[in-house]
Motif scaffolding. Structure first.
Motif, short mmCIF file in Angstrom:
data_model
loop_
_atom_site.label_atom_id
_atom_site.label_comp_id
_atom_site.label_asym_id
_atom_site.label_seq_id
_atom_site.Cartn_x
_atom_site.Cartn_y
_atom_site.Cartn_z
N GLY A 186 -2.15 -61.48 24.83
CA GLY A 186 -2.50 -60.20 25.46
C GLY A 186 -1.31 -59.61 26.19
N VAL A 187 -1.11 -58.32 25.99
CA VAL A 187 0.05 -57.65 26.58
C VAL A 187 -0.41 -56.38 27.30
CG1 VAL A 187 2.27 -56.55 26.05
CG2 VAL A 187 1.52 -58.52 24.71
N GLY A 188 0.01 -56.23 28.53
CA GLY A 188 -0.28 -55.01 29.28
C GLY A 188 1.03 -54.36 29.66
N GLY A 230 -9.86 -56.61 32.93
CA GLY A 230 -8.56 -57.08 32.44
C GLY A 230 -8.16 -58.36 33.16
N ARG A 231 -7.59 -59.29 32.40
CA ARG A 231 -7.25 -60.60 32.96
C ARG A 231 -5.75 -60.76 33.08
NH1 ARG A 231 -11.25 -64.53 31.04
NH2 ARG A 231 -9.65 -65.74 29.98
N GLY A 232 -5.32 -61.29 34.23
CA GLY A 232 -3.90 -61.58 34.42
C GLY A 232 -3.69 -63.08 34.41
N ARG A 233 -2.48 -63.50 34.65
CA ARG A 233 -2.19 -64.93 34.71
C ARG A 233 -2.77 -65.54 35.97
NH1 ARG A 233 3.47 -67.27 34.40
NH2 ARG A 233 3.01 -68.85 32.86
N TYR A 235 -2.97 -51.61 26.61
CA TYR A 235 -3.45 -52.99 26.74
C TYR A 235 -3.76 -53.44 25.32
CZ TYR A 235 -4.42 -50.63 31.13
OH TYR A 235 -4.30 -49.85 32.25
N TRP A 294 -6.28 -57.96 36.05
CA TRP A 294 -5.22 -57.01 35.66
C TRP A 294 -5.85 -55.63 35.69
CZ3 TRP A 294 -0.08 -57.55 35.04
CH2 TRP A 294 0.62 -56.58 34.32
N THR A 322 -4.05 -56.95 22.37
CA THR A 322 -4.06 -58.39 22.10
C THR A 322 -3.86 -58.62 20.61
OG1 THR A 322 -5.54 -58.82 23.95
CG2 THR A 322 -5.43 -60.51 22.25
N GLN A 361 -9.38 -51.10 30.46
CA GLN A 361 -10.14 -52.35 30.50
C GLN A 361 -10.91 -52.40 31.82
OE1 GLN A 361 -7.69 -55.80 28.33
NE2 GLN A 361 -6.65 -55.08 30.13
N GLY A 387 3.24 -57.44 31.45
CA GLY A 387 2.81 -58.82 31.66
C GLY A 387 2.14 -59.34 30.38
N THR A 406 -9.20 -56.99 26.26
CA THR A 406 -8.82 -57.09 24.84
C THR A 406 -8.67 -58.56 24.43
OG1 THR A 406 -6.51 -56.76 25.43
CG2 THR A 406 -7.72 -54.81 24.67
N ASN A 407 -8.28 -59.43 25.38
CA ASN A 407 -8.19 -60.85 25.05
C ASN A 407 -9.56 -61.42 24.70
OD1 ASN A 407 -5.44 -60.90 25.56
ND2 ASN A 407 -5.52 -62.73 26.82
N ASN A 464 6.98 -64.72 31.11
CA ASN A 464 6.03 -63.73 30.59
C ASN A 464 6.07 -62.33 31.20
OD1 ASN A 464 4.89 -64.76 32.99
ND2 ASN A 464 3.00 -63.75 32.42
N ASP A 465 7.14 -61.98 31.88
CA ASP A 465 7.22 -60.61 32.41
C ASP A 465 8.42 -59.89 31.82
OD1 ASP A 465 5.10 -61.27 34.04
OD2 ASP A 465 6.24 -61.17 35.92
C1 BTN Z 1 0.15 -61.10 33.96
O1 BTN Z 1 -0.54 -61.58 34.87
O2 BTN Z 1 1.29 -60.68 34.17
C2 BTN Z 1 -0.42 -61.01 32.56
C3 BTN Z 1 -1.19 -59.75 32.35
C4 BTN Z 1 -1.74 -59.60 30.96
C5 BTN Z 1 -2.58 -58.35 30.82
C6 BTN Z 1 -2.99 -58.08 29.41
S1 BTN Z 1 -3.66 -56.46 29.22
C7 BTN Z 1 -4.19 -56.84 27.61
C8 BTN Z 1 -4.70 -58.25 27.64
N1 BTN Z 1 -6.10 -58.28 27.99
C9 BTN Z 1 -6.29 -58.86 29.18
O3 BTN Z 1 -7.42 -58.99 29.72
N2 BTN Z 1 -5.14 -59.27 29.69
C10 BTN Z 1 -4.04 -59.00 28.80
#
Ligand code: BTN
Length: 332
Positions: A208-210, A119-122, A136, A127, A138, A116, A190, A93-94, A179-180
């Motif tokens: 972006g929020v999951g 999905g991307r995390g930090r 999920y 993710w 954004t 997703q 996250g 979604t990001n 961010n958690d």
């Molecule tokens: C973390 O690593 O804690 C952050 C995770 C963030 C995940 C959300 S899900 C919606 C948005 N799209 C993504 O690809 N990542 C964020």
């Protein structure tokens, strides 16, 4: 004029009692038959509607699904999420929000997905984002403030999600800076904020929020996060309506963002934020790229920095963009 099914649903949802067929005919300038058709379509989609002679229609129950219609008809916002894109499945979604931004999507656009595939995390992590239990999303923003202020948006939305989950469940939700979100020391959410900067101004920011919402067992989480993850449902004991919770979050974030932009710092949210900060007065290990150190978290500054008192009693200010913080005896 054409009758709009989403709008009919919004009207039914927002009304306390019945809405008469005539009211709907007048509003959309259509015939009784057209109204009746839409009501039947909604029933076929799983909405439970009561029809009473001389009174009209009333919404009794909605299907617990994530869909464009469920999301838009529940939104109680002025400018946020008025432009809303829902996908059953999307890469991230990001990434999609950034693509939409390039195409000219407005400030406040919301992108939501049920699943997703990328999905991307930090910190460059992925993710894992299967369908059915999480949400999920954004938020795309095009703020006027300086780029260095954008990392505070992570803290603003963390506060909003915490308050919205508390409103829905009545449970206490903690923020593990920056961010958690946690319940009983375990991660439910996250946040990944990314930004596009052009010379000295922000082109757009995507937040972006999951959120782990309806998982029922730990086995439903990817192995690498299982130990520290929990869903809201696991803590709350009841199934959550994901669309309703998302609408609560948007309502809260709209308010919090408006408070934030007035001062372009966290002064207006600091008191409430601090009561949610799980790190407060706890030992933390700061994973600074220039060297790790431990200390006690003493709170946050108006600019979002974490105040850490080191063992020699000197004070460090930790900037959210740079580091990660761990509890020294575990995840929080
Ligand atoms: C973390 O690593 O804690 C952050 C995770 C963030 C995940 C959300 S899900 C919606 C948005 N799209 C993504 O690809 N990542 C964020």
């Amino acid at each position: 004029m054409k009758i709009d099914k989403n709008e009919v649903l919004s009207l039914l949802r927002k009304s306390d009692g019945y809405i008469s067929g005539q009211e709907l005919c007048d509003k959309f300038q259509v015939s009784r038959t057209a109204v009746w058709k839409v009501i039947n379509q909604l029933k076929e989609e799983g909405y439970e509607l009561e029809a009473v002679q001389n009174r009209g229609y009333r919404l009794l129950q909605s299907p617990n699904v994530l869909s464009q219609k469920e999301l838009t008809s529940r939104m109680n916002t002025k400018w946020l999420a008025q432009s809303l894109y829902y996908y059953d499945t999307i890469g991230s979604t990001n990434i999609e929000a950034k693509r939409l931004a390039e195409e000219g999507a407005p400030h406040g656009t919301l992108v939501v997905a049920d699943a997703q595939t990328a999905g991307r995390g930090r910190r460059g992590r992925s993710w894992v984002s299967p369908a059915g239990s999480s949400v999920y999303f954004t938020v795309l923003l095009k703020p006027q403030f300086q780029p260095e202020k954008a990392s505070m948006l992570t803290l603003v939305i963390a506060h909003s999600v915490a308050l919205a989950v508390e409103r829905y469940t009545g449970m206490d939700v903690g923020i593990k800076w920056p961010n958690d979100l946690v319940i009983d020391g375990q991660k439910i959410c996250g946040i990944l904020t990314e930004m596009n900067v052009e010379t000295d101004y922000i082109q757009h920011v995507v937040i972006g929020v999951g959120i782990n919402i309806n998982q029922q067992t730990k086995e439903e989480f990817a192995e690498e996060i299982r130990e520290n993850a929990i869903s809201i449902r696991m803590a709350y004991g009841k199934e959550i309506n994901r669309a309703e919770l998302t609408a609560y979050i948007m309502e809260q974030f709209e308010k919090d963002y408006e408070i934030f932009v007035k001062t372009e710092n966290l002064s207006g949210l600091l008191e409430s934020y601090s009561t949610h900060l799980v790190n407060l007065d706890k030992q933390v290990k700061v994973l600074d790229p220039h060297g790790e150190y431990t200390g006690i978290a003493r709170g946050i500054e108006e600019n979002g920095e974490l105040i850490v008192e080191k063992e020699d009693h000197t004070i460090e200010h930790v900037y959210a963009g740079e580091v990660s913080v761990r509890g020294i005896y575990g995840y929080t």
